[in-house]
Design a protein around this motif. Structure first.
Motif, PDB file in Angstrom:
ATOM      1  N   ASN A 172     -19.596   8.618 -16.743  1.00  0.00           N
ATOM      2  CA  ASN A 172     -20.883   8.703 -16.076  1.00  0.00           C
ATOM      3  C   ASN A 172     -21.015   7.499 -15.152  1.00  0.00           C
ATOM      4  OD1 ASN A 172     -23.667   8.474 -15.436  1.00  0.00           O
ATOM      5  ND2 ASN A 172     -24.157   9.740 -17.209  1.00  0.00           N
ATOM      6  N   THR A 185     -30.400  -2.339 -21.156  1.00  0.00           N
ATOM      7  CA  THR A 185     -30.764  -1.415 -22.232  1.00  0.00           C
ATOM      8  C   THR A 185     -29.872  -1.642 -23.449  1.00  0.00           C
ATOM      9  OG1 THR A 185     -31.226   0.185 -20.506  1.00  0.00           O
ATOM     10  CG2 THR A 185     -31.223   1.000 -22.753  1.00  0.00           C
ATOM     11  N   GLU A 197     -23.374   6.106 -13.876  1.00  0.00           N
ATOM     12  CA  GLU A 197     -24.525   5.246 -14.116  1.00  0.00           C
ATOM     13  C   GLU A 197     -24.185   4.111 -15.059  1.00  0.00           C
ATOM     14  OE1 GLU A 197     -27.507   5.100 -13.003  1.00  0.00           O
ATOM     15  OE2 GLU A 197     -27.421   6.811 -11.666  1.00  0.00           O
ATOM     16  N   PHE A 198     -23.100   4.306 -15.866  1.00  0.00           N
ATOM     17  CA  PHE A 198     -22.758   3.282 -16.835  1.00  0.00           C
ATOM     18  C   PHE A 198     -22.248   2.047 -16.125  1.00  0.00           C
ATOM     19  CE2 PHE A 198     -24.146   5.590 -20.058  1.00  0.00           C
ATOM     20  CZ  PHE A 198     -23.306   6.433 -20.762  1.00  0.00           C
ATOM     21  N   MET A 218     -23.825   4.866 -27.241  1.00  0.00           N
ATOM     22  CA  MET A 218     -24.348   5.326 -25.961  1.00  0.00           C
ATOM     23  C   MET A 218     -23.374   6.258 -25.275  1.00  0.00           C
ATOM     24  SD  MET A 218     -25.989   2.436 -23.692  1.00  0.00           S
ATOM     25  CE  MET A 218     -27.658   2.530 -23.224  1.00  0.00           C
ATOM     26  N   THR A 277     -23.013   9.613 -27.155  1.00  0.00           N
ATOM     27  CA  THR A 277     -24.177  10.491 -27.018  1.00  0.00           C
ATOM     28  C   THR A 277     -24.187  11.163 -25.662  1.00  0.00           C
ATOM     29  OG1 THR A 277     -25.322   8.797 -28.262  1.00  0.00           O
ATOM     30  CG2 THR A 277     -26.641  10.586 -27.409  1.00  0.00           C
ATOM     31  N   SER A 278     -23.630  10.475 -24.640  1.00  0.00           N
ATOM     32  CA  SER A 278     -23.689  11.078 -23.317  1.00  0.00           C
ATOM     33  C   SER A 278     -22.635  12.161 -23.156  1.00  0.00           C
ATOM     34  CB  SER A 278     -23.501  10.004 -22.253  1.00  0.00           C
ATOM     35  OG  SER A 278     -22.175   9.542 -22.304  1.00  0.00           O
ATOM     36  N   HIS A 331     -29.089  -2.138 -15.172  1.00  0.00           N
ATOM     37  CA  HIS A 331     -30.133  -1.562 -16.015  1.00  0.00           C
ATOM     38  C   HIS A 331     -29.566  -1.115 -17.354  1.00  0.00           C
ATOM     39  CE1 HIS A 331     -33.622   0.692 -17.259  1.00  0.00           C
ATOM     40  NE2 HIS A 331     -32.883   1.755 -17.422  1.00  0.00           N
ATOM     41  N   GLN A 332     -28.369  -0.539 -17.280  1.00  0.00           N
ATOM     42  CA  GLN A 332     -27.783  -0.066 -18.529  1.00  0.00           C
ATOM     43  C   GLN A 332     -27.420  -1.238 -19.424  1.00  0.00           C
ATOM     44  OE1 GLN A 332     -23.904   0.866 -19.012  1.00  0.00           O
ATOM     45  NE2 GLN A 332     -24.217   2.396 -20.587  1.00  0.00           N
TER      46      GLN A 332
END
Lengths: 413, 328, 359
Positions: free
Chosen positions: C59, C70, C61-62, C310, C313-314, C66-67
């Motif tokens: 992904n 988190t 976004e990883f 994480m 789960t994705s 921001h990640q």
């Protein structure tokens, strides 16, 4: 040393033999009660599998409140047993209740299948088993639950309508390996599959807990910040908190009945930020309904032919949230003000038609409402539930229209 | 001072300091309390219900004893129980022959998991708590893959016969437990059985005296896994259905049973009989607390207190006996 | 041994700087510099970074800022709790009462702190931590005075504490989070989440206490060989009591953090932290028998577990497959701690050093 070991083995064997011999001597003790004449004191057991979240406590509290309301306060001896999540502990508890000659057992079963043998033995001895919210597939038990009323598919359709048939959504489920979670999710997926522009980008398990849902939603948001909607089982308030913490705009969220969720749905700032949805899902009031039904059957006031009874699905869209003024859920109000109850309080614990005896103190503390007496259930209170294999019946098949929509219709194609 | 004139207390001391005896005494006391509180406690049906409920935990605790005797941990019991349960529920085989094959399958699954544990711990040199934790998660996931929600059906022969009483009195599941105890008695006499205790007490000394430490460790894990398989088989008989989360609540109870049974977590001391009776005590305690009318919220309080008091009691008796031995 | 042979050829010449150092009491041999524990801790962090890079393939976004924020926020609970668990493991014990003490801390915070004032009085936090630490003291007393195995004592006290929480709250813990904790968990400072800064400061102080203070050194001594430690004058009982009290206090603080995060307490809030705390400690290189391991490694273990969680789960797989992958990854992480693998890495590092510098 060897002699020692041998002696110990004899002692252990002797203890076991002694117990068996005692048992054989005493013979089979308990009497068999088949016919049930009208009694003046009923022994009822309330069997929970675990306590410690708001839903379970409220369900237990309303049963206790009803048992303290006249005339049940003189008529019923209610004993509460908490067995934990260990199914064997609940089997053991059921066996003890049957041995104690309970008239009725009102219970939240931890497994839909593992308890069947014990329940069957209890039925043969004349004990009535009423299960609330959770169900068992044993035919002689009575299941009172909303689970067949279509929470999954109806809320899914509502979400699809709100998204106009396209977008990325999260699926916030319950506990993995649980049949209730499976039924809800299967129902929801049957709707989502019909819309090719709806993409489930993340599916996670919130364990029906606000905090876990918040953490899992935060993880999903890190991977997919551009989510358009969230379909959630219990714990939905946590999903909203995660959305807020991520600083993103709010999106349509469907969930269950927590007070915090309903207040959020009605909150003008949140609505302006994009929050809309429907509050539906599991009502703890089912426990009180099941208890009243059981007492009416025990007293001979009602004959129940159907063993699977459906509790109507609660349905409160955002624009129908009404905050209660006082302590009683009257005038159609369905949510409590922020300070009165914690956010995780489950609001669907009242039902003015079926359960007029309950008030806020009943749900919070298990106390009877002063001045109230038990009102008979209306004649049409019992709705038969459809067969659902694995949930409430053993050798049965699912109806073709098991996932039909009852609360909302498709606004998009 | 002549030791002749003194009566020989060493025999009684030996009996009393052994953990098994203490837990048997505890069980008998608890049973007496139970039969006093509960009117129907001494009936055949009540006793056989108790035995049926206890057997899965007892056999699982018996399996864990093998690993704890070596000074290790085996957390994979929860996963193996769930996996065996769902496999038996999704592939029921009819009749007595089918039951035998199902038992072999159960033992096979458990032994295979035990073999993985054993190889990684004994030959790989990894810590047992870590490896078995990872294996537990793996087997739990596999159980979910096999069956994703409670359901399935265990063959009728297994669930009917193994929860019934033979000749109206003796619970069939109790016979399975006695079988396990007999197998242990045989095992104790073998070289591997003796080696197990030796390795647990002092690994270096055992290695120096020619014992193949790695092989003994590996065998212990395999036997533990096999017994978990049998426990899963009995659990399936009792619940008559499959549940991918079936084993989870038993994990900590298994270790509590082993501790109650007098087996030391540092290794080399203890026995299987103690673990099985420790399991029986825990299950009986549930019944006693139920019958005594203790408010249900506080049941945990009593369970914890009984566990602590029982272990203190055993330690106290052992300490006193050792002290008087030194003085003599 | 090999190193001393290599320097032995120089022994006829002037004794080199290593000998001088040894005489002064400093051991600067390459083998000692690269301790196994440092290698294992560093290894865990290398795997973390590798996992983040690989996850970008899944992904895009990883790996974003921001990640990472988190991840650090979500791992903060596990990091604090694993410190306490790590201390008890260091002295050869185990703390199974952590879930119940987390619940105790959370329930007390939610119910008590908001009653006095909306923000709660400042002294309430130490008071609640003291109550939680008392549970740890009881654990340690059982372990030292009555010789109850740590496993059983902490398991039993956990069951007792949970039962008390259940009884006193009647099944529904009430109250809400005080403003101070909510700010801690969701506030931002200079664009960074406040809780991330808190975690970093906590890690630095905690690692320092465990590895560099005499208190920490004594714990290592007790874990390595309790008899020798006693002979050396370390007061085993006092140290055990302090360790378990600290472990319980940190668990209680984790409960407070959880209440601040989700503005409420539930009675099973501590359950998801028991096995992961043990896993984080073990993956980070500590030995369950005690005496080995650093907090740096445990932090790496906690972060690695959160990253795994994480990433898994994705993946759009069924939960059963996800769980299996999770178990497999944990097994792989444990294999990293294999002594043979670590020694191999150390020998490579030493060989490289000895070719560049003359001892």
């Amino acid at each position: 040393m060897k002699t020692l070991k041998r002696v110990q083995r004899w002692i252990a064997a002797g203890a076991l033999m002694g117990a068996v011999a005692l048992a054989a001597n005493d013979g089979i003790g308990t009497a068999n009660a088949q016919a049930k004449p009208k009694k003046d004191k009923y022994l009822i057991y309330l069997s929970l599998s675990y306590s410690g979240n708001a839903w379970q406590s409220e369900a237990a509290n309303v049963v206790k409140a009803l048992a303290k309301t006249p005339p049940y306060d003189k008529l019923v001896e209610l004993r509460e047993v908490i067995s934990g999540t260990d199914v064997q502990a609940q089997i053991s508890a059921y066996e003890s209740m049957i041995a104690a000659n309970a008239d009725g057992v009102i219970s939240f079963p931890i497994s839909p299948t593992a308890l069947n043998r014990t329940v069957k033995r209890g039925c043969e001895k004349g004990t009535l088993f009423f299960m609330y919210d959770g169900t068992v597939t044993e035919p002689c038990a009575y299941n009172v639950s909303y689970i067949t009323a279509g929470f999954g598919e109806n809320t899914a359709q509502q979400l699809v309508n709100a998204l106009h048939g396209k977008g990325n959504i999260f699926l916030s489920r319950g506990v993995p390996g649980n049949s209730v979670d499976k039924r809800h999710t299967d129902g929801a997926m049957s709707v989502f599959k019909q819309y090719p522009d709806i993409h489930v980008v993340a599916e996670y398990y919130g364990y029906w807990d606000d905090r876990t849902t918040q953490q899992e939603t935060a993880k999903a948001l890190a991977a997919h910040p551009d989510v358009d909607g969230i379909w959630a089982q219990a714990g939905e308030n946590g999903a909203i908190k995660a959305l807020q913490a991520a600083g993103k705009k709010l999106v349509p969220v469907t969930g269950e009945n927590s007070n915090g969720f309903r207040l959020a749905l009605a909150n003008p700032d949140m609505r302006a930020a994009g929050l809309q949805g429907v509050s539906s899902g599991s009502p703890p009031a089912t426990a009180a309904f099941a208890f009243k039904l059981m007492m009416e059957v025990l007293q001979g006031k009602r004959k129940l032919d159907t063993h699977n009874i459906e509790y109507p699905l609660p349905w409160v869209p955002g624009n129908q949230v009404k905050v209660c003024a006082g302590d009683k859920p009257e005038n159609g109000c369905n949510t409590f003000p922020a300070g009165k109850v914690p956010d995780s309080f489950v609001t669907e614990v009242f039902n003015s038609r079926l359960l007029p005896e309950l008030s806020l103190q009943s749900a919070l503390k298990g106390e009877a409402t002063p001045g109230q007496t038990i009102q008979p259930l209306p004649a049409d209170a019992v709705i038969a539930a459809p067969d659902q294999p694995g949930i409430n019946c053993q050798k049965c098949s699912q109806r073709a229209d098991a996932y039909k929509l009852t609360k909302v219709s498709a606004a998009v194609k | 001072m002549s030791t002749r004139a003194r009566p020989d207390f060493s025999f009684i001391r030996g009996v009393m300091t052994n953990g098994v005896t203490m837990v048997v005494v505890l069980y008998v006391i608890l049973y007496a309390v139970y039969s006093h509180i509960e009117a129907g406690a001494l009936s055949v049906s009540a006793f056989s219900d108790l035995v049926n409920n206890t057997i899965p935990l007892a056999i699982a605790a018996a399996g864990a004893t093998f690993v704890i005797l070596l000074g290790g941990f085996d957390l994979s019991v929860a996963g193996v129980l769930s996996l065996v349960n769902v496999v038996l529920a999704t592939h029921p085989l009819d009749g007595a022959g089918g039951a035998l094959i199902s038992l072999l399958i159960a033992v096979g699954i458990g032994a295979a998991v035990g073999l993985c544990n054993g190889i990684l711990v004994a030959y790989g040199g990894l810590q047992s708590i870590a490896v078995t934790l990872a294996m537990m998660i793996l087997t739990r996931g596999l159980a979910l893959v096999v069956l994703d929600a409670p359901g399935g059906g265990v063959s009728d022969w297994i669930s009917d016969t193994l929860t019934n009483n033979l000749w109206g009195v003796v619970p069939a599941s109790g016979l399975v437990a006695i079988g396990v105890a007999l197998l242990w008695a045989l095992f104790r006499r073998t070289d591997t059985g003796v080696a197990l205790y030796a390795v647990g007490k002092d690994q270096t000394a055992a290695a120096l005296s020619g014992i193949n430490v790695k092989r003994t460790r590996c065998i212990a894990f395999v036997l533990a896994g096999a017994l978990y398989g049998v426990a899963g088989f009995m659990l399936s008989a009792q619940t008559a259905s499959g549940d991918p989360n079936a084993g989870a609540p038993l994990m900590l109870l298994v270790f509590a049973s082993v501790a109650l049974g007098g087996t030391a977590f540092s290794g080399g001391h203890g026995s299987l009989y103690g673990s099985m009776i420790g399991a029986a005590t825990l299950m009986l305690l549930q019944k006693v607390l139920f019958s005594s009318g203790v408010q249900s919220f506080y049941i945990g309080l009593f369970q914890g207190l009984v566990m602590v008091v029982a272990v203190i009691f055993v330690n106290l008796i052992t300490y006193l006996a050792r002290r008087s031995h030194r003085h003599a | 041994m090999l190193n001393s042979k290599a320097s032995g050829t120089n022994s006829n010449a002037q004794p080199g700087p290593a000998a001088d150092n040894l005489a002064r009491g400093e051991d600067t041999r390459g083998a000692v510099k690269w301790q196994r524990e440092t290698v294992s801790a560093a290894g865990v962090f290398v795997v973390c970074i590798a996992a983040l890079f690989l996850s970008r393939l899944i992904n895009p976004e990883f790996g974003s800022l921001h990640q990472l924020q988190t991840i650090l926020t979500l791992a903060s609970f596990l990091i604090v709790v694993s410190y306490g668990q790590g201390l008890t493991v260091l002295i050869g014990g185990l703390d199974l009462s952590i879930p119940s003490v987390i619940t105790l801390g959370g329930v007390l915070t939610a119910a008590w702190m908001s009653t006095l004032a909306p923000g709660g009085a400042w002294w309430q936090i130490p008071a609640i931590l003291a109550v939680c630490a008392a549970v740890g003291v009881v654990n340690a007393l059982g372990i030292t005075l009555f010789r109850i195995p740590a496993f059983i004592m902490t398991l039993a006290s956990g069951i007792i504490v949970y039962s008390l929480c259940l009884g006193v709250t009647g099944g529904t813990p009430g109250g809400a989070a005080p403003a101070s904790l909510v700010t801690l968990m969701s506030g931002r400072v200079a664009g960074l989440p406040l809780v991330n800064l808190f975690v970093v400061v906590f890690c630095v102080i905690a690692a320092f206490v465990q590895s560099r203070t005499s208190f920490g050194q004594r714990l290592y001594a007790m874990g390595s060989n309790a008899v020798a430690a006693r002979i050396a004058g370390i007061r085993i009982n006092v140290m055990t009591v302090s360790t378990y009290a600290l472990s319980a206090a940190f668990a209680g603080f984790t409960g407070m953090m959880l209440v601040g995060y989700s503005n409420g307490a539930t009675l099973r809030m501590g359950d998801p932290y028991l096995l992961p705390s043990i896993a984080a400690v073990v993956i980070g290189g500590s030995s369950i028998l005690g005496g080995r391991g650093t907090f740096a490694g445990t932090i790496g273990g906690a972060i690695l577990l959160t990253i795994f969680d994480m990433v898994i789960t994705s993946l759009g797989l069924a939960q059963g497959w996800r769980t299996m992958i999770s178990g497999g990854l944990i097994l792989a992480a444990i294999l990293l701690q294999h002594e043979g693998a670590l020694d191999w890495v150390r020998s490579i590092v030493r060989r490289r050093r000895s070719t560049t510098t003359r001892i």
